[in-house]
Design a protein around this motif. Sequence first.
Motif, PDB file in Angstrom:
ATOM      1  N   THR A   6       0.775  -1.105   0.015  1.00 39.17           N
ATOM      2  CA  THR A   6       0.004  -0.111  -0.014  1.00 39.17           C
ATOM      3  C   THR A   6       0.855   1.177   0.081  1.00 39.17           C
ATOM      4  OG1 THR A   6      -1.576  -1.245   1.244  1.00 39.17           O
ATOM      5  CG2 THR A   6      -1.742   1.300   1.166  1.00 39.17           C
ATOM      6  N   TYR A   7       1.802   1.286   0.547  1.00 35.49           N
ATOM      7  CA  TYR A   7       2.787   2.530   0.997  1.00 35.49           C
ATOM      8  C   TYR A   7       4.126   2.356  -0.127  1.00 35.49           C
ATOM      9  CZ  TYR A   7      -0.855   3.210   4.681  1.00 35.49           C
ATOM     10  OH  TYR A   7      -1.837   3.623   5.208  1.00 35.49           O
ATOM     11  N   LYS A   8       4.758   3.500  -0.106  1.00 32.67           N
ATOM     12  CA  LYS A   8       5.955   3.325  -1.064  1.00 32.67           C
ATOM     13  C   LYS A   8       7.110   2.671  -0.496  1.00 32.67           C
ATOM     14  CE  LYS A   8       7.582   7.827   0.490  1.00 32.67           C
ATOM     15  NZ  LYS A   8       7.997   9.221   0.063  1.00 32.67           N
ATOM     16  N   THR A   9       7.246   2.654   0.795  1.00 33.21           N
ATOM     17  CA  THR A   9       8.354   1.872   1.489  1.00 33.21           C
ATOM     18  C   THR A   9       8.106   0.651   2.381  1.00 33.21           C
ATOM     19  OG1 THR A   9       9.421   4.222   1.659  1.00 33.21           O
ATOM     20  CG2 THR A   9      10.471   2.298   2.900  1.00 33.21           C
ATOM     21  N   PHE A  10       8.662  -0.118   2.100  1.00 36.44           N
ATOM     22  CA  PHE A  10       8.085  -1.332   2.863  1.00 36.44           C
ATOM     23  C   PHE A  10       9.483  -2.357   3.318  1.00 36.44           C
ATOM     24  CE2 PHE A  10       7.855  -2.637  -1.281  1.00 36.44           C
ATOM     25  CZ  PHE A  10       8.439  -3.912  -1.450  1.00 36.44           C
ATOM     26  N   TRP A  11       9.214  -3.397   4.544  1.00 40.38           N
ATOM     27  CA  TRP A  11      10.321  -3.949   4.854  1.00 40.38           C
ATOM     28  C   TRP A  11       9.785  -5.407   5.182  1.00 40.38           C
ATOM     29  CZ3 TRP A  11      11.722  -4.123  11.058  1.00 40.38           C
ATOM     30  CH2 TRP A  11      12.835  -5.236  11.080  1.00 40.38           C
ATOM     31  N   LEU A  12      10.341  -6.300   4.382  1.00 41.72           N
ATOM     32  CA  LEU A  12       9.808  -7.733   4.259  1.00 41.72           C
ATOM     33  C   LEU A  12      10.743  -8.692   5.014  1.00 41.72           C
ATOM     34  CD1 LEU A  12       7.757  -9.812   3.347  1.00 41.72           C
ATOM     35  CD2 LEU A  12       9.121 -10.220   1.414  1.00 41.72           C
ATOM     36  N   ASN A  13      10.340  -9.133   6.002  1.00 37.01           N
ATOM     37  CA  ASN A  13      11.276 -10.235   6.823  1.00 37.01           C
ATOM     38  C   ASN A  13      10.856 -11.463   7.096  1.00 37.01           C
ATOM     39  OD1 ASN A  13      13.301 -10.356   9.035  1.00 37.01           O
ATOM     40  ND2 ASN A  13      11.586 -11.019  10.175  1.00 37.01           N
ATOM     41  N   LEU A  14      11.671 -12.230   6.653  1.00 37.45           N
ATOM     42  CA  LEU A  14      11.255 -13.647   6.613  1.00 37.45           C
ATOM     43  C   LEU A  14      12.127 -14.562   7.965  1.00 37.45           C
ATOM     44  CD1 LEU A  14      11.188 -12.789   3.575  1.00 37.45           C
ATOM     45  CD2 LEU A  14      10.790 -15.290   3.316  1.00 37.45           C
ATOM     46  N   HIS A  15      11.477 -15.360   8.671  1.00 35.02           N
ATOM     47  CA  HIS A  15      12.039 -16.052   9.752  1.00 35.02           C
ATOM     48  C   HIS A  15      12.020 -17.385   9.152  1.00 35.02           C
ATOM     49  CE1 HIS A  15      10.677 -12.954  12.944  1.00 35.02           C
ATOM     50  NE2 HIS A  15      11.968 -12.840  12.606  1.00 35.02           N
ATOM     51  N   GLY A  16      13.178 -18.331   9.256  1.00 35.46           N
ATOM     52  CA  GLY A  16      13.292 -19.528   8.554  1.00 35.46           C
ATOM     53  C   GLY A  16      13.484 -19.574   7.462  1.00 35.46           C
ATOM     54  N   LEU A  17      14.112 -20.637   7.015  1.00 38.09           N
ATOM     55  CA  LEU A  17      14.394 -20.648   5.416  1.00 38.09           C
ATOM     56  C   LEU A  17      14.066 -22.138   4.961  1.00 38.09           C
ATOM     57  CD1 LEU A  17      18.101 -19.276   5.755  1.00 38.09           C
ATOM     58  CD2 LEU A  17      15.980 -18.097   5.021  1.00 38.09           C
ATOM     59  N   GLY A  18      12.973 -22.651   5.637  1.00 39.56           N
ATOM     60  CA  GLY A  18      12.463 -23.963   5.280  1.00 39.56           C
ATOM     61  C   GLY A  18      11.557 -24.109   3.972  1.00 39.56           C
ATOM     62  N   ASN A  19      10.890 -23.114   3.726  1.00 43.92           N
ATOM     63  CA  ASN A  19       9.970 -22.749   2.438  1.00 43.92           C
ATOM     64  C   ASN A  19      10.724 -22.417   1.297  1.00 43.92           C
ATOM     65  OD1 ASN A  19       8.052 -22.373   0.609  1.00 43.92           O
ATOM     66  ND2 ASN A  19       6.427 -21.751   2.379  1.00 43.92           N
ATOM     67  N   VAL A  20      11.497 -23.140   0.616  1.00 43.28           N
ATOM     68  CA  VAL A  20      12.074 -22.935  -0.551  1.00 43.28           C
ATOM     69  C   VAL A  20      11.286 -22.239  -1.674  1.00 43.28           C
ATOM     70  CG1 VAL A  20      13.795 -23.722  -2.426  1.00 43.28           C
ATOM     71  CG2 VAL A  20      13.920 -24.774  -0.065  1.00 43.28           C
ATOM     72  N   GLU A  21       9.945 -22.793  -1.768  1.00 47.34           N
ATOM     73  CA  GLU A  21       9.241 -22.493  -2.828  1.00 47.34           C
ATOM     74  C   GLU A  21       8.631 -21.096  -2.600  1.00 47.34           C
ATOM     75  OE1 GLU A  21       8.300 -23.907  -5.624  1.00 47.34           O
ATOM     76  OE2 GLU A  21       9.725 -25.576  -5.103  1.00 47.34           O
ATOM     77  N   LEU A  22       8.554 -20.371  -1.324  1.00 43.58           N
ATOM     78  CA  LEU A  22       8.392 -19.024  -0.908  1.00 43.58           C
ATOM     79  C   LEU A  22       9.688 -18.320  -1.216  1.00 43.58           C
ATOM     80  CD1 LEU A  22       6.800 -16.709   0.220  1.00 43.58           C
ATOM     81  CD2 LEU A  22       7.301 -17.549   2.339  1.00 43.58           C
ATOM     82  N   LEU A  23      10.863 -18.545  -1.090  1.00 39.35           N
ATOM     83  CA  LEU A  23      11.935 -17.835  -1.232  1.00 39.35           C
ATOM     84  C   LEU A  23      12.251 -17.794  -2.736  1.00 39.35           C
ATOM     85  CD1 LEU A  23      14.307 -19.597   1.270  1.00 39.35           C
ATOM     86  CD2 LEU A  23      13.225 -17.292   1.473  1.00 39.35           C
ATOM     87  N   LYS A  24      11.850 -18.987  -3.513  1.00 42.36           N
ATOM     88  CA  LYS A  24      11.997 -18.915  -4.972  1.00 42.36           C
ATOM     89  C   LYS A  24      10.965 -17.661  -5.525  1.00 42.36           C
ATOM     90  CE  LYS A  24      13.422 -23.478  -6.077  1.00 42.36           C
ATOM     91  NZ  LYS A  24      13.024 -24.561  -7.120  1.00 42.36           N
ATOM     92  N   TYR A  25       9.941 -17.376  -5.043  1.00 41.40           N
ATOM     93  CA  TYR A  25       8.592 -16.493  -5.502  1.00 41.40           C
ATOM     94  C   TYR A  25       9.269 -15.183  -5.178  1.00 41.40           C
ATOM     95  CZ  TYR A  25       4.784 -13.525  -5.649  1.00 41.40           C
ATOM     96  OH  TYR A  25       3.935 -12.587  -5.836  1.00 41.40           O
ATOM     97  N   ILE A  26       9.846 -15.146  -3.933  1.00 45.68           N
ATOM     98  CA  ILE A  26      10.471 -13.697  -3.589  1.00 45.68           C
ATOM     99  C   ILE A  26      11.642 -13.334  -4.499  1.00 45.68           C
ATOM    100  CG2 ILE A  26      11.385 -12.449  -1.615  1.00 45.68           C
ATOM    101  CD1 ILE A  26       9.757 -14.168   0.504  1.00 45.68           C
ATOM    102  N   GLY A  27      12.422 -14.092  -4.606  1.00 43.74           N
ATOM    103  CA  GLY A  27      13.530 -13.833  -5.564  1.00 43.74           C
ATOM    104  C   GLY A  27      13.035 -13.705  -6.967  1.00 43.74           C
ATOM    105  N   LYS A  28      11.989 -14.406  -7.597  1.00 44.84           N
ATOM    106  CA  LYS A  28      11.341 -13.992  -8.792  1.00 44.84           C
ATOM    107  C   LYS A  28      10.889 -12.540  -8.830  1.00 44.84           C
ATOM    108  CE  LYS A  28       8.507 -15.740 -12.382  1.00 44.84           C
ATOM    109  NZ  LYS A  28       7.510 -16.885 -12.831  1.00 44.84           N
TER     110      LYS A  28
END
Length: 337
Positions: free
Chosen positions: A43-65
Amino acid sequence: MRYVGPREAEATLATLIEFGPSESEFLETCFTSLEEGKRYEPTYKTFWLNLHGLGNVELLKYIGKRFNLHPLVMEDILNTEQRPKVEIYPGYLFITARLVHSEPEGLIGSEQIAIVLGRGYVLTFQEKPTGTFESIRGALKSAQSQVRALGADYLVYSLLDKLVDRYFGVLETLGERIEQLDDDISAGPLPAQLNDIQSLRRALLSIKRGLWPTREMVNVLQRDEPDLFHAETQLYLRDVYDHCVQLIESTEALRDLLGSLQDTHLALQSHRMNLQMRMLTAITTIFMPLSLIAGIYGMNFDVMPELHWHWGYYGVLGAMAALALMLIGFFRIRRWF
């Protein structure tokens, strides 16, 4: 892509904090599924996306894409044994740092924190929840905070400042243990204390290995990245750099103190052994003439003076006692024991 690290990968929890300079521009969202994250638009122009845990590789792939992150960046995020560094990519910076903490028996534990700084956004990837950045989340809720006013680059500075400040607490704990060890050695050296010295030395070496590349990483950020770090934020990065230098100097001072403690421990042990050897030598010296006298009068000769004297036994015992007392008095005068 696969997780590489010393511990088992935890389930991934994504938290998005959007903010702006005004009072109303703040929104915090937690995602429980990949589909929910795909449908969401900030919604706003500046944001911080924080991820705890690296077990969900599919989610990480989506974020990278979605953020157009290079495959090598995603590889380094999942490989949590990276040294602190900064890498420049078109449109964003990739930073890896170490979050240190004390463990039992003087060991130092650490985990990797990966940070991506782009234009108007910050991505952070942690191995597990630690609560280290809780104060920054609290500051973001206030419209008067500098993080809200200065944007994403100041947020990255705040994260790095928190990570570097953790070293102060760890060094303080190690310093207290070294002081206690110093008192214990002064009271009386023990063999187990050498193991404690070596354990503390390894802990300080681990801290030094984390601080040196962190200092170089901050140095690169404050000198070479005016595009993503504004001039005002670079002034704050100088403070982080000064903290790194101070921590390195403190680490070197503690290592020198440990070296002195080891020398003191060995010197005290050697002095203690010398005292024991001197005591044993004195005792041996006292009994040597007594053994000589007993050996002489123990020889099997028929014709020998004093053998048939009525008071001979008591006379020899008295002479032996007198000789022992004379030697003891002489050693006491010479302060041999």
